[in-house]
Design a protein around this motif. Structure first.
Motif, PDB file in Angstrom:
ATOM      1  N   PHE A 178      28.912  41.538  36.044  1.00  0.00           N
ATOM      2  CA  PHE A 178      30.113  40.717  35.980  1.00  0.00           C
ATOM      3  C   PHE A 178      31.284  41.650  35.719  1.00  0.00           C
ATOM      4  O   PHE A 178      31.194  42.547  34.881  1.00  0.00           O
ATOM      5  N   GLN A 179      32.363  41.458  36.453  1.00  0.00           N
ATOM      6  CA  GLN A 179      33.550  42.290  36.261  1.00  0.00           C
ATOM      7  C   GLN A 179      34.796  41.430  36.433  1.00  0.00           C
ATOM      8  O   GLN A 179      34.913  40.681  37.399  1.00  0.00           O
ATOM      9  N   PHE A 180      35.703  41.527  35.474  1.00  0.00           N
ATOM     10  CA  PHE A 180      36.984  40.830  35.562  1.00  0.00           C
ATOM     11  C   PHE A 180      37.993  41.664  36.341  1.00  0.00           C
ATOM     12  O   PHE A 180      37.926  42.896  36.361  1.00  0.00           O
ATOM     13  N   ASN A 235      29.081  33.712  27.253  1.00  0.00           N
ATOM     14  CA  ASN A 235      30.520  33.900  27.427  1.00  0.00           C
ATOM     15  C   ASN A 235      30.832  35.344  27.797  1.00  0.00           C
ATOM     16  O   ASN A 235      30.287  36.274  27.218  1.00  0.00           O
ATOM     17  N   PHE A 236      31.715  35.496  28.761  1.00  0.00           N
ATOM     18  CA  PHE A 236      32.283  36.792  29.084  1.00  0.00           C
ATOM     19  C   PHE A 236      33.723  36.742  28.594  1.00  0.00           C
ATOM     20  O   PHE A 236      34.486  35.862  28.981  1.00  0.00           O
ATOM     21  N   VAL A 237      34.090  37.671  27.717  1.00  0.00           N
ATOM     22  CA  VAL A 237      35.396  37.649  27.080  1.00  0.00           C
ATOM     23  C   VAL A 237      36.186  38.881  27.509  1.00  0.00           C
ATOM     24  O   VAL A 237      35.692  40.013  27.420  1.00  0.00           O
ATOM     25  N   LEU A 238      37.405  38.655  27.972  1.00  0.00           N
ATOM     26  CA  LEU A 238      38.296  39.727  28.389  1.00  0.00           C
ATOM     27  C   LEU A 238      39.470  39.777  27.425  1.00  0.00           C
ATOM     28  O   LEU A 238      40.072  38.748  27.117  1.00  0.00           O
ATOM     29  N   THR A 239      39.785  40.972  26.934  1.00  0.00           N
ATOM     30  CA  THR A 239      40.958  41.172  26.089  1.00  0.00           C
ATOM     31  C   THR A 239      41.797  42.300  26.674  1.00  0.00           C
ATOM     32  O   THR A 239      41.276  43.178  27.374  1.00  0.00           O
ATOM     33  N   TRP A 240      43.104  42.262  26.400  1.00  0.00           N
ATOM     34  CA  TRP A 240      44.015  43.290  26.884  1.00  0.00           C
ATOM     35  C   TRP A 240      45.286  43.261  26.047  1.00  0.00           C
ATOM     36  O   TRP A 240      45.502  42.354  25.257  1.00  0.00           O
ATOM     37  N   GLU A 241      46.114  44.276  26.232  1.00  0.00           N
ATOM     38  CA  GLU A 241      47.433  44.331  25.617  1.00  0.00           C
ATOM     39  C   GLU A 241      48.464  44.078  26.707  1.00  0.00           C
ATOM     40  O   GLU A 241      48.313  44.543  27.839  1.00  0.00           O
ATOM     41  N   ALA A 242      49.521  43.363  26.351  1.00  0.00           N
ATOM     42  CA  ALA A 242      50.581  43.051  27.311  1.00  0.00           C
ATOM     43  C   ALA A 242      51.230  44.340  27.826  1.00  0.00           C
ATOM     44  O   ALA A 242      51.253  45.350  27.130  1.00  0.00           O
ATOM     45  N   PRO A 243      51.775  44.297  29.045  1.00  0.00           N
ATOM     46  CA  PRO A 243      52.465  45.475  29.585  1.00  0.00           C
ATOM     47  C   PRO A 243      53.686  45.842  28.738  1.00  0.00           C
ATOM     48  O   PRO A 243      54.216  45.016  27.998  1.00  0.00           O
ATOM     49  N   ASP A 244      54.137  47.068  28.904  1.00  0.00           N
ATOM     50  CA  ASP A 244      55.329  47.539  28.209  1.00  0.00           C
ATOM     51  C   ASP A 244      56.566  46.751  28.636  1.00  0.00           C
ATOM     52  O   ASP A 244      56.573  46.086  29.670  1.00  0.00           O
ATOM     53  N   ALA A 245      57.640  46.901  27.846  1.00  0.00           N
ATOM     54  CA  ALA A 245      58.911  46.233  28.143  1.00  0.00           C
ATOM     55  C   ALA A 245      59.651  46.905  29.292  1.00  0.00           C
ATOM     56  O   ALA A 245      60.612  46.351  29.811  1.00  0.00           O
ATOM     57  N   VAL A 266      55.375  37.008  30.998  1.00  0.00           N
ATOM     58  CA  VAL A 266      54.376  37.547  31.926  1.00  0.00           C
ATOM     59  C   VAL A 266      53.171  36.613  31.969  1.00  0.00           C
ATOM     60  O   VAL A 266      52.680  36.165  30.937  1.00  0.00           O
ATOM     61  N   LYS A 267      52.726  36.308  33.170  1.00  0.00           N
ATOM     62  CA  LYS A 267      51.497  35.532  33.389  1.00  0.00           C
ATOM     63  C   LYS A 267      50.471  36.474  34.005  1.00  0.00           C
ATOM     64  O   LYS A 267      50.816  37.546  34.505  1.00  0.00           O
ATOM     65  N   TYR A 268      49.210  36.040  33.984  1.00  0.00           N
ATOM     66  CA  TYR A 268      48.133  36.893  34.473  1.00  0.00           C
ATOM     67  C   TYR A 268      47.204  36.105  35.386  1.00  0.00           C
ATOM     68  O   TYR A 268      46.719  35.042  35.009  1.00  0.00           O
ATOM     69  N   PHE A 269      46.985  36.640  36.585  1.00  0.00           N
ATOM     70  CA  PHE A 269      45.915  36.124  37.434  1.00  0.00           C
ATOM     71  C   PHE A 269      44.624  36.749  36.924  1.00  0.00           C
ATOM     72  O   PHE A 269      44.547  37.960  36.725  1.00  0.00           O
ATOM     73  N   ILE A 270      43.609  35.917  36.713  1.00  0.00           N
ATOM     74  CA  ILE A 270      42.301  36.389  36.276  1.00  0.00           C
ATOM     75  C   ILE A 270      41.325  36.184  37.427  1.00  0.00           C
ATOM     76  O   ILE A 270      41.254  35.102  38.003  1.00  0.00           O
ATOM     77  N   GLY A 271      40.589  37.214  37.736  1.00  0.00           N
ATOM     78  CA  GLY A 271      39.544  37.142  38.740  1.00  0.00           C
ATOM     79  C   GLY A 271      38.231  37.594  38.144  1.00  0.00           C
ATOM     80  O   GLY A 271      38.194  38.220  37.083  1.00  0.00           O
ATOM     81  N   ALA A 272      37.153  37.250  38.811  1.00  0.00           N
ATOM     82  CA  ALA A 272      35.826  37.689  38.378  1.00  0.00           C
ATOM     83  C   ALA A 272      34.992  37.963  39.618  1.00  0.00           C
ATOM     84  O   ALA A 272      34.891  37.104  40.499  1.00  0.00           O
ATOM     85  N   ASN A 273      34.437  39.163  39.682  1.00  0.00           N
ATOM     86  CA  ASN A 273      33.622  39.578  40.821  1.00  0.00           C
ATOM     87  C   ASN A 273      34.334  39.328  42.147  1.00  0.00           C
ATOM     88  O   ASN A 273      33.737  38.891  43.118  1.00  0.00           O
ATOM     89  N   GLY A 274      35.645  39.580  42.156  1.00  0.00           N
ATOM     90  CA  GLY A 274      36.421  39.470  43.381  1.00  0.00           C
ATOM     91  C   GLY A 274      36.925  38.079  43.730  1.00  0.00           C
ATOM     92  O   GLY A 274      37.555  37.900  44.762  1.00  0.00           O
ATOM     93  N   GLN A 275      36.691  37.086  42.889  1.00  0.00           N
ATOM     94  CA  GLN A 275      37.131  35.720  43.143  1.00  0.00           C
ATOM     95  C   GLN A 275      38.154  35.307  42.091  1.00  0.00           C
ATOM     96  O   GLN A 275      37.938  35.523  40.904  1.00  0.00           O
TER      97      GLN A 275
END
Length: 132
Positions: free
Chosen positions: A88-90, A31-41, A54-63
């Motif tokens: 691997f890069q998100f 498993n590759f796990v990505l975590t983040w904090e939501a953008p500011d208000a 807010v929604k997020y597009f997730i990509g991996a290695n450019g796809q």
């Protein structure tokens, strides 16, 4: 009498989200796990951003691989080929009804079986060679 001319401007309405913060990718087994904090208000134009919208597009290695809504974590289970090394890069891009935020890349994660040590590589006959 006449006064000094004055003007002002303000952004009114929902704004484009800024980058997600503290994005981090880790490898846990397959498993590759990505975590983040939501953008500011406060958004790109100084207006309001509702983090719950807010929604997020997730990509991996450019796809492009997925869209996440209402979460600040994503797990991607992949089948890693045996005896192959790679990385691997998100990529993460927040968006809402006002528009697309800026895409941000995570840290690189290496995967694969390392070559045994000692390891040497040479350029015999002007070609890359490595021990069997």
């Amino acid at each position: 009498g006449e006064g000094v001319a004055v003007s002002d401007s303000a952004y009114i309405g929902i704004d484009i989200p800024l980058d997600a913060k503290n994005m981090k990718a880790v490898k846990n087994g397959n498993n590759f796990v990505l975590t983040w904090e939501a953008p500011d208000a406060v958004g790109a134009n100084g207006g309001y951003v509702d983090a719950s919208q807010v929604k997020y597009f997730i990509g991996a290695n450019g796809q492009a691989i997925d869209v996440v809504e209402g979460e600040t974590t994503y797990t991607n289970k992949i089948e890693l080929p045996e005896n192959v090394q790679g990385y691997f890069q998100f990529q993460l891009q927040p968006y809402n009804i006002a528009g697309m935020g800026t895409q941000t890349a995570s840290n690189l994660l290496n995967f694969g079986t390392p070559y045994p040590v000692p390891y040497a590589e040479s350029f015999a006959n002007a070609k890359i060679t490595k021990p069997a």
